[in-house]
Design an enzyme around this catalytic site. Sequence first.
Site, PDB file in Angstrom:
ATOM      1  N   VAL A   4      37.368  47.464  42.278  1.00  0.00           N
ATOM      2  CA  VAL A   4      36.352  48.046  41.399  1.00  0.00           C
ATOM      3  C   VAL A   4      35.037  47.272  41.415  1.00  0.00           C
ATOM      4  CG1 VAL A   4      38.001  49.095  39.815  1.00  0.00           C
ATOM      5  CG2 VAL A   4      37.201  46.761  39.389  1.00  0.00           C
ATOM      6  N   TYR A   5      34.995  46.120  42.042  1.00  0.00           N
ATOM      7  CA  TYR A   5      33.750  45.361  42.095  1.00  0.00           C
ATOM      8  C   TYR A   5      32.761  46.087  43.006  1.00  0.00           C
ATOM      9  CZ  TYR A   5      36.255  41.342  40.046  1.00  0.00           C
ATOM     10  OH  TYR A   5      36.983  40.503  39.236  1.00  0.00           O
ATOM     11  N   SER A   6      31.734  46.637  42.384  1.00  0.00           N
ATOM     12  CA  SER A   6      30.695  47.385  43.119  1.00  0.00           C
ATOM     13  C   SER A   6      31.296  48.486  43.984  1.00  0.00           C
ATOM     14  CB  SER A   6      29.850  46.438  43.973  1.00  0.00           C
ATOM     15  OG  SER A   6      29.134  45.540  43.151  1.00  0.00           O
ATOM     16  N   GLY A   7      32.313  49.171  43.449  1.00  0.00           N
ATOM     17  CA  GLY A   7      32.901  50.304  44.149  1.00  0.00           C
ATOM     18  C   GLY A   7      33.473  49.971  45.511  1.00  0.00           C
ATOM     19  N   GLY A   8      33.998  48.761  45.667  1.00  0.00           N
ATOM     20  CA  GLY A   8      34.569  48.339  46.945  1.00  0.00           C
ATOM     21  C   GLY A   8      33.607  47.562  47.817  1.00  0.00           C
TER      22      GLY A   8
END
Length: 362
Positions: free
Chosen positions: A61-65
Amino acid sequence: MEYRRLGASGLKVPALSFGAGTFGGQGPLFGAWGTTDVREARRLVDICLDAGITLFDTADVYSGGASEEVLGEALKGRRDRALISTKAGLPTGDGPGDAGTSRARLIAACEAALRRLGTDHIDLFQLHAFDAGTPVEEVLSALDDLVRAGKVRYLGISNFSGWQAMKSLALAEKHGRARYVAHQVYYSLVGRDYEWELLPLGLDQGLGALVWSPLGWGRLTGRIGRGRPVPAGSRLHRTADYGPPVEDEHLYRVVDALEETARETGRAVPQIALNWLLQRPTVSSVIIGARNEEQLRQNLGAVGWSLTGEQMARLDAASARTAPYPYFPYQRQEGFARLNPPVVGAACPGDAAGTPVPVRTS
């Protein structure tokens, strides 16, 4: 760099590890944390590896991958020198299959993480949160399959309550499944809730703590203190609602003690806050983040020395809070305390004697 065993496993991890939440920098939360691109990430990884930091932590989930992608690119050509930790389970979309830790979701999340990271295995695969909608047996079975397939080496959890962790560990033992060895938790001088239940659990069950936000969500950087409120341009204004709250007076009391200790030691406030954590029970590694080289090098100054007993006691007293029920009787009443002696201040788990395991220094 000191190395410690990760909980009750044979894996040795550095006392400091690097959090890649600033890599990629997309969205309201992660964009505020940092926008480190591949070139900048390579430089930070260079510094980490030279200093002996071999564990790098990220999540889908960090920056959408994007964080996983940037970290994978930054580690190209030296993957064998690094340990990669990533997490899955939180929502990554609005679809019915885009959240949770079902068998289908975990297998898909692991495969997607492997592609983004550009690797054939994940050293530590962690559940980002407990999923109340999926049977624990299903979760453990799926994770065990990933371990047996060689796609995951070790398993961990993050942000679990005590009963959630204990139920999972008990069922893993009952059914002979791969067991969790790490718990990624919030723990800091202004957030010591971890000590009330999860720390004793970690000692008893061999769960090594990987500490996130060790500087209290950016409050223990030395820029905030009594008479020095949050600066106008601080990212804390944009991210405070995402993190744990801290009362102003409690924060100032802790910072006062940190600053007194800083004057005695000649160390920076963040270095003292990190060093305090490194002397706490169950802590296997403290995850540091940095948006630039200067921040990273300052945080590296937290290792190679130790606070004195008197300094630890000062920081303990300044940061102490009354525990909630059912823990406060054990904290405040002699009869309860005799049955359950406090564990805070005991040796960190590591070898059979319960001490940290130094492997090499660099």
